[in-house]
Design a protein around this motif. Structure first.
Motif, short mmCIF file in Angstrom:
data_model
loop_
_atom_site.label_atom_id
_atom_site.label_comp_id
_atom_site.label_asym_id
_atom_site.label_seq_id
_atom_site.Cartn_x
_atom_site.Cartn_y
_atom_site.Cartn_z
N TYR A 141 0.85 -1.20 0.00
CA TYR A 141 0.00 0.00 0.00
C TYR A 141 0.88 1.25 0.00
N SER A 143 0.35 4.22 0.61
CA SER A 143 0.17 5.18 1.71
C SER A 143 1.23 5.01 2.79
N ASP A 146 4.05 7.01 1.61
CA ASP A 146 3.67 8.43 1.59
C ASP A 146 3.75 9.03 2.99
#
Length: 276
Positions: A141, A143, A146
């Motif tokens: 993922y 994210s 990030d």
């Protein structure tokens, strides 16, 4: 350092009994030992050092993977060089035998490099058609990376350029394997665990499967590359002070299964749900 011969200790992260190298520089460590019991309800004893002894984060093993072993080694071992390998994955300087265990890196093979090399890492894994970021985004993922970038920008802004640069690379040092001079390990682990503990505070995990929930260990693979990139670009480490070693697997890899899973992740969005 005894008799001008640096002491080297490499832990071998393991969660079950397995054949181990005989060289005395290796220390098999039962990672995730906290709370593990045998069939009779007694504390599980593999005959290895347990990562829930001394100062430790053993209870985080389900999500931090082998990093609980790295943390234990960082906090509890005293040696000139400290490293991490895996029970099924080892460093190798030169292949000499069909028996993979006879090819595992030996202390005497390291000796000639210890005067000039401060960090040993496995040879870079090449992804060719993927960047480190896109490969992670397809199989896990995005994210997670990030948010990690946001943490670095806040806590270690001087590393943000290296973070952005590494994510665009198509190769990197993987597996969280390294052998570092103690001073380097102190700096790296202080930096790494500060970021990961903050990442814990910012990521909601309940919706993740057990396999995907182990992402801290995967994010840290990329962070090792970030740390090294910054150390080199800032002049704190010379390229000549970092040496790549071979990496050997003690069991065969199912490349068909691995390749199929990667193609499904890349083209139909099916995340990884197991190792290969």
């Amino acid at each position: 350092m005894k008799n001008n011969r640096p002491e080297v200790r490499i832990i071998i992260a393991a969660h079950k009994k397995y054949r181990m190298p005989e060289d005395k520089m290796y220390i098999p460590v039962h990672v995730g030992a906290e709370g593990k019991v045998d069939s009779e309800g007694n504390a599980l004893d593999l005959g290895y050092v347990k990562d829930n002894s001394g100062e430790n984060i053993s209870d985080l093993n389900p999500s931090f993977c082998e990093l609980t072993g790295l943390y234990w080694a960082w906090k509890n071992l005293k040696a000139d060089y400290i490293g991490l390998a895996h029970y099924r994955r080892h460093f190798c300087l030169k292949k000499k035998s069909k028996d993979p265990f006879r090819n595992v890196l030996r202390r005497k093979e390291l000796q000639p490099y210890l005067d000039s090399v401060k960090v040993f890492v496995p040879r870079k894994r090449k992804y060719y058609i993927e960047t480190l970021y896109s490969h992670y985004a397809h199989t896990h993922y995005a994210s997670h990376l990030d948010i990690t970038g946001e943490i670095i920008a806040e806590k270690y802004p001087e590393y943000k350029l290296s973070f952005d640069r590494v994510l665009k690379q198509r190769s990197g040092y993987m597996f969280n394997m390294m052998i570092m001079e103690k001073q380097q390990l102190d700096a790296y682990c202080t930096w790494l665990f500060t970021i990961l503990f903050e990442l814990q505070n910012r990521v909601d995990m309940p919706e993740l499967s057990a396999f995907q929930g182990r992402f801290y260990g995967r994010v840290s693979e990329i962070l090792l590359n970030v740390w090294l990139d910054h150390q080199i670009s800032s002049g704190m480490l010379k390229k000549s002070e970092i040496k790549e070693l071979g990496c050997i697997h003690m069991e065969k890899i199912n490349w068909w299964k691995k390749g199929t899973a990667f193609l499904k992740a890349k083209f139909i969005g099916r995340k990884y749900e197991g190792s290969f």
